[in-house]
Design a protein around this motif. Structure first.
Motif, mmCIF file in Angstrom:
data_model
loop_
_atom_site.group_PDB
_atom_site.id
_atom_site.type_symbol
_atom_site.label_atom_id
_atom_site.label_comp_id
_atom_site.label_asym_id
_atom_site.label_seq_id
_atom_site.Cartn_x
_atom_site.Cartn_y
_atom_site.Cartn_z
ATOM 1 N N TYR A 159 0.973 -1.290 0.055
ATOM 2 C CA TYR A 159 0.005 0.103 0.120
ATOM 3 C C TYR A 159 0.989 1.118 -0.084
ATOM 4 O O TYR A 159 0.699 2.209 -0.707
ATOM 5 C CB TYR A 159 -1.017 0.018 1.095
ATOM 6 C CG TYR A 159 -1.873 1.219 1.228
ATOM 7 C CD1 TYR A 159 -3.030 0.882 0.384
ATOM 8 C CD2 TYR A 159 -1.744 2.464 1.927
ATOM 9 C CE1 TYR A 159 -3.855 2.251 0.306
ATOM 10 C CE2 TYR A 159 -2.661 3.344 1.726
ATOM 11 C CZ TYR A 159 -3.681 3.211 1.074
ATOM 12 O OH TYR A 159 -4.589 4.389 0.967
ATOM 13 N N GLY A 160 2.026 1.315 0.521
ATOM 14 C CA GLY A 160 2.699 2.592 0.731
ATOM 15 C C GLY A 160 3.422 2.683 -0.473
ATOM 16 O O GLY A 160 3.502 3.900 -0.983
ATOM 17 N N LEU A 161 3.801 1.630 -1.316
ATOM 18 C CA LEU A 161 4.603 1.624 -2.596
ATOM 19 C C LEU A 161 3.546 2.316 -3.371
ATOM 20 O O LEU A 161 3.794 3.135 -4.312
ATOM 21 C CB LEU A 161 5.173 0.317 -2.964
ATOM 22 C CG LEU A 161 6.255 0.004 -2.321
ATOM 23 C CD1 LEU A 161 6.695 -1.517 -2.694
ATOM 24 C CD2 LEU A 161 7.510 1.224 -2.878
ATOM 25 N N PHE A 162 2.373 1.827 -3.459
ATOM 26 C CA PHE A 162 1.240 2.085 -4.318
ATOM 27 C C PHE A 162 1.055 3.583 -4.274
ATOM 28 O O PHE A 162 0.821 4.325 -5.145
ATOM 29 C CB PHE A 162 -0.100 1.161 -4.157
ATOM 30 C CG PHE A 162 -1.410 1.989 -4.574
ATOM 31 C CD1 PHE A 162 -1.652 1.833 -5.961
ATOM 32 C CD2 PHE A 162 -2.192 2.748 -3.829
ATOM 33 C CE1 PHE A 162 -2.726 2.488 -6.484
ATOM 34 C CE2 PHE A 162 -3.457 3.275 -4.443
ATOM 35 C CZ PHE A 162 -3.550 2.995 -5.757
ATOM 36 N N VAL A 163 0.769 4.266 -2.871
ATOM 37 C CA VAL A 163 0.571 5.474 -2.707
ATOM 38 C C VAL A 163 1.658 6.394 -3.206
ATOM 39 O O VAL A 163 1.461 7.188 -3.936
ATOM 40 C CB VAL A 163 0.333 5.784 -1.270
ATOM 41 C CG1 VAL A 163 0.516 7.352 -1.090
ATOM 42 C CG2 VAL A 163 -0.788 5.153 -0.791
ATOM 43 N N PHE B 173 3.951 5.707 -5.648
ATOM 44 C CA PHE B 173 3.889 5.505 -7.063
ATOM 45 C C PHE B 173 2.731 6.299 -7.725
ATOM 46 O O PHE B 173 2.945 6.944 -8.717
ATOM 47 C CB PHE B 173 3.960 3.998 -7.592
ATOM 48 C CG PHE B 173 4.154 3.852 -9.126
ATOM 49 C CD1 PHE B 173 5.253 3.912 -9.739
ATOM 50 C CD2 PHE B 173 2.930 3.647 -9.741
ATOM 51 C CE1 PHE B 173 5.317 3.743 -11.225
ATOM 52 C CE2 PHE B 173 2.749 3.499 -11.014
ATOM 53 C CZ PHE B 173 4.222 3.459 -11.883
ATOM 54 N N PHE B 174 1.766 5.911 -7.146
ATOM 55 C CA PHE B 174 0.416 6.753 -7.620
ATOM 56 C C PHE B 174 0.550 8.191 -7.674
ATOM 57 O O PHE B 174 0.347 8.800 -8.704
ATOM 58 C CB PHE B 174 -1.055 6.207 -6.817
ATOM 59 C CG PHE B 174 -2.115 7.134 -7.303
ATOM 60 C CD1 PHE B 174 -2.744 6.451 -8.270
ATOM 61 C CD2 PHE B 174 -2.491 8.046 -6.594
ATOM 62 C CE1 PHE B 174 -3.847 7.335 -8.837
ATOM 63 C CE2 PHE B 174 -3.746 8.587 -6.936
ATOM 64 C CZ PHE B 174 -4.494 8.288 -7.845
ATOM 65 N N ASP C 266 0.978 12.855 -10.942
ATOM 66 C CA ASP C 266 1.246 14.005 -10.666
ATOM 67 C C ASP C 266 2.443 14.856 -11.761
ATOM 68 O O ASP C 266 2.378 15.782 -12.510
ATOM 69 C CB ASP C 266 1.579 14.420 -9.480
ATOM 70 C CG ASP C 266 0.446 14.703 -8.494
ATOM 71 O OD1 ASP C 266 -0.571 14.089 -8.985
ATOM 72 O OD2 ASP C 266 0.498 14.939 -7.142
ATOM 73 N N LEU C 267 3.514 13.759 -11.787
ATOM 74 C CA LEU C 267 4.610 14.220 -12.557
ATOM 75 C C LEU C 267 4.156 14.155 -14.124
ATOM 76 O O LEU C 267 4.595 14.949 -14.981
ATOM 77 C CB LEU C 267 5.879 13.434 -12.455
ATOM 78 C CG LEU C 267 6.782 13.908 -11.344
ATOM 79 C CD1 LEU C 267 7.964 13.000 -11.069
ATOM 80 C CD2 LEU C 267 7.398 15.321 -11.634
ATOM 81 N N LEU C 268 3.366 12.948 -14.500
ATOM 82 C CA LEU C 268 2.890 12.836 -15.903
ATOM 83 C C LEU C 268 1.972 14.241 -16.294
ATOM 84 O O LEU C 268 2.232 14.835 -17.419
ATOM 85 C CB LEU C 268 2.351 11.527 -16.109
ATOM 86 C CG LEU C 268 3.140 10.301 -16.043
ATOM 87 C CD1 LEU C 268 2.514 9.071 -16.077
ATOM 88 C CD2 LEU C 268 4.148 10.529 -17.268
#
Length: 318
Positions: free
Chosen positions: A204-208, A210-211, A216-218
């Motif tokens: 879940y931490g990695l998902f948040v 990466f999401f 946002d960057l894209l």
């Protein structure tokens, strides 16, 4: 002297306190390290409070761009006040203890307002996109109502993504050492102390992370591609430079925020031979650097703010 306290395997309750080590390996230098950290903290407080005061008291700055800048300054203040007082307490007074509940609260504000800052930078990219690509409809698109909705959406997104983390951590048993090798309570640092299966917490931490970073960057990158396309279509060099100049402060703010995040992430995942204190210093950099630099960047690069601040200081001298 740092106490290492272990809980028995049968103890499945939350620990009464955690111990924050500060910067492992540099404990003898904590008081010296506190000097630049204190300077950064004072600069961040002064700079962001000045920005908010200038924008509030100057009617000519009551525009969408400066409303978003106010959101950024407020976010930076919250991030600074969430982490720096405890950090300086560790450095100056060896105040390493933090209660479990206080640790979770600090973690919630730290991660949620980092996400809010990313959202505000995205909103500012949208503001620049409208200003450059659709200037005639700028005021009709970016109304006060829309700006307020964007701010509330940024808060709601951050809170919704981060709120599960404290509840997930409360359910875990902590029967290992309760020493956190950090200056503040960060999600993964707390997860490592649990003596249960933490696979879901890790995913879940990695998902948040990466999401947020990917989305946002894209989105920011897409906005600037459209801006660049519009700028290159302008007839004269002066028009192109003027259009790009309106985006310069925001580009600097994006670099100040994301470069330390990326560097910290790369060092954490691939720098296996890097000393622990380097990891900690890099992790602190992305929390300390943006709140200090954003007011400086906008104060220097934005003529309206620079002129207003200079006028205020000139009046005081008279």
């Amino acid at each position: 002297m740092l106490l290492h306290v272990n809980f028995s395997a049968s103890n499945t309750t939350s620990p009464p306190v955690f111990l924050l080590t500060g910067i492992p390996g540099l404990e003898a230098l904590h008081r010296w390290i506190a000097i630049p950290f204190s300077t950064v903290f004072a600069t961040a407080l002064l700079g962001n409070c000045t920005l908010l005061y200038v924008i509030k008291t100057e009617p000519s700055l009551h525009k969408p761009m400066f409303y978003f800048l106010s959101m950024l300054a407020l976010t930076d203040l919250v991030l600074s006040l969430t982490t720096m007082p405890k950090m300086l307490g560790i450095f100056w007074f060896s105040a390493q203890e933090i209660t479990f509940k206080a640790c979770l609260v600090q973690m919630f504000f730290l991660h949620s307002f980092s996400i809010v800052e990313s959202a505000v930078l995205l909103a500012m990219a949208f503001d620049r996109y409208v200003a450059v690509c659709n200037p005639l409809r700028y005021s009709s698109i970016l109304t006060n109502s829309l700006i307020a909705k964007i701010g509330l959406l940024a808060l709601a997104r951050a809170s919704g993504l981060v709120l599960p983390l404290p509840f997930l951590l409360r359910r875990l048993p902590y029967c290992r050492s309760h020493v956190i090798s950090q200056c503040y309570c960060e999600h993964m640092a707390v997860v490592k102390l649990a003596c249960a299966d933490t696979t879901f917490n890790n995913i879940y931490g990695l998902f948040v992370a990466f999401f947020i970073v990917a989305l946002d960057l894209l989105s920011v990158g897409y906005s600037y591609l459209r801006i660049l396309r519009t700028v290159l279509s302008l007839a004269s060099k002066e028009e192109r430079l003027k259009a790009l100049g309106t985006c310069l402060s925001h580009i600097c703010a994006i670099l100040v925020f994301y470069i330390p995040v990326v560097l910290s992430s790369v060092i954490h995942r691939f720098g296996h031979h890097v000393a622990p204190h380097v990891h900690i210093l890099m992790a602190n950099l992305y929390l300390l650097f943006p709140p200090m630099m954003n007011p400086i960047v906008y104060g220097v690069k934005t003529k309206e703010i620079r002129d207003r601040v200079l006028a205020a200081f000139s009046c005081k001298r008279l």
